[in-house]
Design a protein around this motif. Sequence first.
Motif, PDB file in Angstrom:
ATOM      1  N   GLU A 210      44.782  34.013  40.876  1.00  0.00           N
ATOM      2  CA  GLU A 210      44.121  34.952  41.461  1.00  0.00           C
ATOM      3  C   GLU A 210      42.671  35.213  41.336  1.00  0.00           C
ATOM      4  OE1 GLU A 210      44.623  37.898  44.847  1.00  0.00           O
ATOM      5  OE2 GLU A 210      45.946  36.193  44.113  1.00  0.00           O
ATOM      6  N   LYS A 213      40.645  32.617  43.093  1.00  0.00           N
ATOM      7  CA  LYS A 213      40.530  33.179  44.399  1.00  0.00           C
ATOM      8  C   LYS A 213      39.360  34.100  44.675  1.00  0.00           C
ATOM      9  CE  LYS A 213      45.213  32.377  46.162  1.00  0.00           C
ATOM     10  NZ  LYS A 213      46.371  33.173  46.752  1.00  0.00           N
ATOM     11  N   HIS A 214      39.312  35.057  43.809  1.00  0.00           N
ATOM     12  CA  HIS A 214      38.360  36.109  43.887  1.00  0.00           C
ATOM     13  C   HIS A 214      37.040  35.818  43.545  1.00  0.00           C
ATOM     14  CE1 HIS A 214      41.730  38.877  44.377  1.00  0.00           C
ATOM     15  NE2 HIS A 214      40.881  39.919  44.594  1.00  0.00           N
ATOM     16  N   SER A 217      35.860  33.881  46.735  1.00  0.00           N
ATOM     17  CA  SER A 217      35.454  35.090  47.829  1.00  0.00           C
ATOM     18  C   SER A 217      34.187  35.412  47.464  1.00  0.00           C
ATOM     19  CB  SER A 217      36.647  35.904  47.843  1.00  0.00           C
ATOM     20  OG  SER A 217      37.862  35.183  48.153  1.00  0.00           O
ATOM     21  N   LEU A 218      33.845  35.823  45.953  1.00  0.00           N
ATOM     22  CA  LEU A 218      32.582  36.536  45.741  1.00  0.00           C
ATOM     23  C   LEU A 218      31.494  35.607  46.226  1.00  0.00           C
ATOM     24  CD1 LEU A 218      31.450  38.301  43.711  1.00  0.00           C
ATOM     25  CD2 LEU A 218      31.285  37.063  41.962  1.00  0.00           C
ATOM     26  N   LEU A 229      33.716  40.862  37.707  1.00  0.00           N
ATOM     27  CA  LEU A 229      35.048  40.578  38.308  1.00  0.00           C
ATOM     28  C   LEU A 229      35.920  39.836  37.380  1.00  0.00           C
ATOM     29  CD1 LEU A 229      36.626  39.698  40.781  1.00  0.00           C
ATOM     30  CD2 LEU A 229      35.321  37.705  41.286  1.00  0.00           C
TER      31      LEU A 229
END
Length: 399
Positions: A210, A213-214, A217-218, A229
């Motif tokens: 996860e 993924k973040h 996406s950042l 993050l």
Amino acid sequence: MLNYEVYCSENHTNMAQGTNSDEPVVIGEEVGNVRLITLNRPRHLNVISPETVSLLAEYLENWEKDENVELILIKGAGRAFSAGGDLRVFYQGKNSKDACLEVVYRMYWLCYHIHTYKKTQVALVNGFSMGGGASLMVPMKFSVVTEKTTFATPEAAIGFHTDCGFSYMHSRLPGHLGEFLALTGARLNGPELVASGLASHFVPSEKLPELEKHLVSLNKGENDAVKSLIEEFSSKVQIDENSILNKQSTIDECFCKDSVEEIIQSFEAASLKEGNGWIVPILKGLKRFSPTGLKITLRSVREAREQSLAECLKREFRLTINILRSCISGDVYEGIRALTIDKDNAPKWDPDSLEKVKAEDLDNVFQPYEAHLELQVPEKEECRWDGKYENSAYATSKV
């Protein structure tokens, strides 16, 4: 660059089966402003082959020049980040004077490049990270580890030395922890890596996908944003009561000595004191290790205390080539043979005792080359890893 335990106990059978040539050893992906590198030899614990070095260098060099790239992520496929260098490459080239010269040179340039990289890098480390494999983790601004992470630099055990920039990094750890890790090959887990400053964040392994993924996406590499993050997913580390990081006073007392002989003598005396049973298996290992490897490693880490990153990498490059040329001893090939080829676990070191390792032979293996033969890296450039320890849990909590 080398790792001996993992190869011996877990990796030799798989390595003998060969690599599927249809599978790239390194996978590079582009997603917006983010670039992902996956070390892709999971059956071989992602050991670093010459092809791995070449591909990593190419990706990193191209992406550093690309204005659209802001963030680099690197991870390992399977249950390892990287278990170190491919021992077969060295062993197969033992009868050729310069068989490994090019790949060693490329690896040291890669190490320098990672230390001084201009864009934000994040290592996601969920498994073995040893020797040269750890050089793809520790120097990065953000190195995320988990409860499955295992770190070690066990090169001295097989007649090699603490390489790939680790003389520089170990020499900057608190007290004499660096000498301890370099000489004994002792392992650190995820929380210990964060506490010591060798990693930046601890994230439970179930949260790692996860987090990845973040980060993708950042879609940007601004340090504060990336740090914030990662911290959303990270946990505060708790060092086990029996951690070697809680043995710092004993480690400093023993590993501050001037010679390997004195260190072992002091460590042996400390093992007789109440509550120091943890020393016994470590001491047993030390006494089995290559005398030449131990002496080269101690001197290398000690010299590194007064040297820059570039100076350390140049010295390590020189040591690596001289060792592979058997300038002082053939122990590195005997160590690889005994622990990964024949697997008899009975290396015959030459010389076979610390006392027989001659000072003049050590001087020769450390002797600088002519300028044009040295590793050519810039002398002055900001090193990303410098100062990382000062903000670590170890520094603030005085474990």
